[in-house]
Design a protein around this motif. Sequence first.
Motif, PDB file in Angstrom:
ATOM      1  N   UNK A 207       0.867  -1.188   0.000  1.00  0.00           N
ATOM      2  CA  UNK A 207       0.000   0.000   0.000  1.00  0.00           C
ATOM      3  C   UNK A 207       0.897   1.229   0.000  1.00  0.00           C
ATOM      4  N   UNK A 208       0.953   1.924  -1.142  1.00  0.00           N
ATOM      5  CA  UNK A 208       1.882   3.041  -1.293  1.00  0.00           C
ATOM      6  C   UNK A 208       1.206   4.367  -1.006  1.00  0.00           C
ATOM      7  N   UNK A 209       1.927   5.213  -0.250  1.00  0.00           N
ATOM      8  CA  UNK A 209       1.491   6.574   0.044  1.00  0.00           C
ATOM      9  C   UNK A 209       2.643   7.520  -0.283  1.00  0.00           C
ATOM     10  N   UNK A 210       2.417   8.812  -0.078  1.00  0.00           N
ATOM     11  CA  UNK A 210       3.379   9.831  -0.508  1.00  0.00           C
ATOM     12  C   UNK A 210       3.744  10.725   0.675  1.00  0.00           C
ATOM     13  N   UNK A 211       5.009  10.663   1.097  1.00  0.00           N
ATOM     14  CA  UNK A 211       5.461  11.466   2.233  1.00  0.00           C
ATOM     15  C   UNK A 211       5.455  12.952   1.924  1.00  0.00           C
ATOM     16  N   UNK A 212       5.570  13.311   0.649  1.00  0.00           N
ATOM     17  CA  UNK A 212       5.660  14.729   0.293  1.00  0.00           C
ATOM     18  C   UNK A 212       4.333  15.451   0.399  1.00  0.00           C
TER      19      UNK A 212
ATOM     20  N   UNK B 242       3.651   1.426   2.730  1.00  0.00           N
ATOM     21  CA  UNK B 242       4.879   1.976   2.169  1.00  0.00           C
ATOM     22  C   UNK B 242       4.722   3.489   2.029  1.00  0.00           C
ATOM     23  N   UNK B 243       5.608   4.241   2.681  1.00  0.00           N
ATOM     24  CA  UNK B 243       5.603   5.702   2.562  1.00  0.00           C
ATOM     25  C   UNK B 243       6.727   6.078   1.603  1.00  0.00           C
ATOM     26  N   UNK B 244       6.334   6.445   0.399  1.00  0.00           N
ATOM     27  CA  UNK B 244       7.312   6.741  -0.652  1.00  0.00           C
ATOM     28  C   UNK B 244       7.731   8.214  -0.634  1.00  0.00           C
TER      29      UNK B 244
ATOM     30  N   UNK C 136       5.024   1.365   9.253  1.00  0.00           N
ATOM     31  CA  UNK C 136       5.230   1.784   7.880  1.00  0.00           C
ATOM     32  C   UNK C 136       6.698   1.586   7.496  1.00  0.00           C
ATOM     33  N   UNK C 137       6.949   1.587   6.174  1.00  0.00           N
ATOM     34  CA  UNK C 137       8.305   1.473   5.651  1.00  0.00           C
ATOM     35  C   UNK C 137       8.564   2.687   4.775  1.00  0.00           C
ATOM     36  N   UNK C 138       9.454   3.562   5.235  1.00  0.00           N
ATOM     37  CA  UNK C 138       9.772   4.786   4.504  1.00  0.00           C
ATOM     38  C   UNK C 138      10.835   4.483   3.450  1.00  0.00           C
ATOM     39  N   UNK C 139      10.528   4.784   2.191  1.00  0.00           N
ATOM     40  CA  UNK C 139      11.450   4.483   1.098  1.00  0.00           C
ATOM     41  C   UNK C 139      11.487   5.646   0.114  1.00  0.00           C
ATOM     42  N   UNK C 140      12.419   5.554  -0.812  1.00  0.00           N
ATOM     43  CA  UNK C 140      12.399   6.375  -2.021  1.00  0.00           C
ATOM     44  C   UNK C 140      12.510   5.419  -3.197  1.00  0.00           C
TER      45      UNK C 140
ATOM     46  N   UNK D  62      14.521   0.489   0.169  1.00  0.00           N
ATOM     47  CA  UNK D  62      13.815  -0.620  -0.472  1.00  0.00           C
ATOM     48  C   UNK D  62      14.383  -1.974  -0.053  1.00  0.00           C
ATOM     49  N   UNK D  63      15.674  -2.029   0.287  1.00  0.00           N
ATOM     50  CA  UNK D  63      16.262  -3.296   0.729  1.00  0.00           C
ATOM     51  C   UNK D  63      15.646  -3.770   2.028  1.00  0.00           C
ATOM     52  N   UNK D  64      15.511  -2.858   3.005  1.00  0.00           N
ATOM     53  CA  UNK D  64      14.879  -3.218   4.279  1.00  0.00           C
ATOM     54  C   UNK D  64      13.423  -3.613   4.049  1.00  0.00           C
TER      55      UNK D  64
END
Length: 434
Positions: A88-93, A117-119, A141-145, A152-154
Amino acid sequence: MSRIVAIVGRPNVGKSTLFNRLTEAREAIVDETSGVTRDRNYGRSVWNGVEFSVIDTGGYVENSDDIFEEEINRQVKLAIDEADLILFMTDASSGIHDLDVAVANLLRRSKKASMLIVNKADNHERLLDASEFYALGMGEYHAISAASGSGTGDMLDVMVKLLPAELPAPPGELPVVAVVGRPNAGKSTLINSLLGEERTIVTPVAGTTRDSIYIRYDKFNHRFLLIDTAGLRKRSRVTENLEFYSVLRSVRAIENSDISLLLIDANRGLESQDMNILGLIARNNKGLIVLVNKWDLIHKESNTAKEIENAIKAKTAPFTDYPVLFISATNKQRIFNILDRIKSVNENRTKRISTSELNRIVEEITKQKPPPSHKGKYVKIKYSTQLPLHYPAFALFCNLPQYVREPYRRYVENRLRERFDFCGTPIKIYFRKK
């Protein structure tokens, strides 16, 4: 073992960017404009030895003026229903959006395993802001870019632990054959025609996925397991989006098979959805037999079959070394030729070439046409061997593998196909450092 991961979320949160990163491809179009992804993308990925399929879905929207809204939302729901795990992707910005809340509610109702997933958490400030997504009630949540790959590895380490464990393969050493294709191409009719009325010749075998049915076929000196993909599971509400649903079902069927029978409608030819399914077969290195069904309904001239076969293979180039049969499942026209083709493709798929013979052939091939030089440096192939995989794959050890380009790889493959019968199966050529 088939495992499916679906990426869902509202528009423009980076789903296609993550899809491209996971599959190491650039198949999904990435654009700042929301709503770009309408056709679904399917890819393969592997992490820590765990293989899985990835589905890129369109952005979930509500009450918009997008004429595709209803279609996209249905397909998102189908992906959630079929997947083993949801990203489930979301947007941190931009923080929490009303549509994020709507997707979170949709996932809670589905009761499917999911990861929040916080992208776009690509700086310290956004990493701190990501904590607001706890308010969605989706747990950690998992914060990624997705763009840079940060985090993304974690995320993948956690993700593969949540995927289903590998289940036992079907019993015995029999090849597994899947019948796949578009809706209404005649899959059910073909299966029924192959099985015939003597039901004692077949026995259901428990499947390796939660809903696959394997049927043991033993007749006319042919033995294999047939995956009944046409009627795996009756669905009460799936009356539309049959195209998308057929590919979702094909993902599991193809990955759990050795050989795929791709059924296409002679009246419609090879269409985009057939190409999607054929791409899945090739990427998964499965045996392929193309069946042009409803041949009895076509007005034919002397060269009609050859022209249609050439047109099909022109669309699938450079992979063109597979059998094409023209059949009528209803009239049982030439359907028993399929049995002989299954046997020959399985033999080609499992063929082993001795190291000495392979090295002799590769030496002849490279003498006829050596690898192109690069800035005065010459590639010299020293040694070749077949890899112990479930499909034909060869490692060619050389001094400068980084300078070998795709055209020369295809040249070697084509020469090997001329020397050995690999009809119906993809083969892989790997150039490795000696």
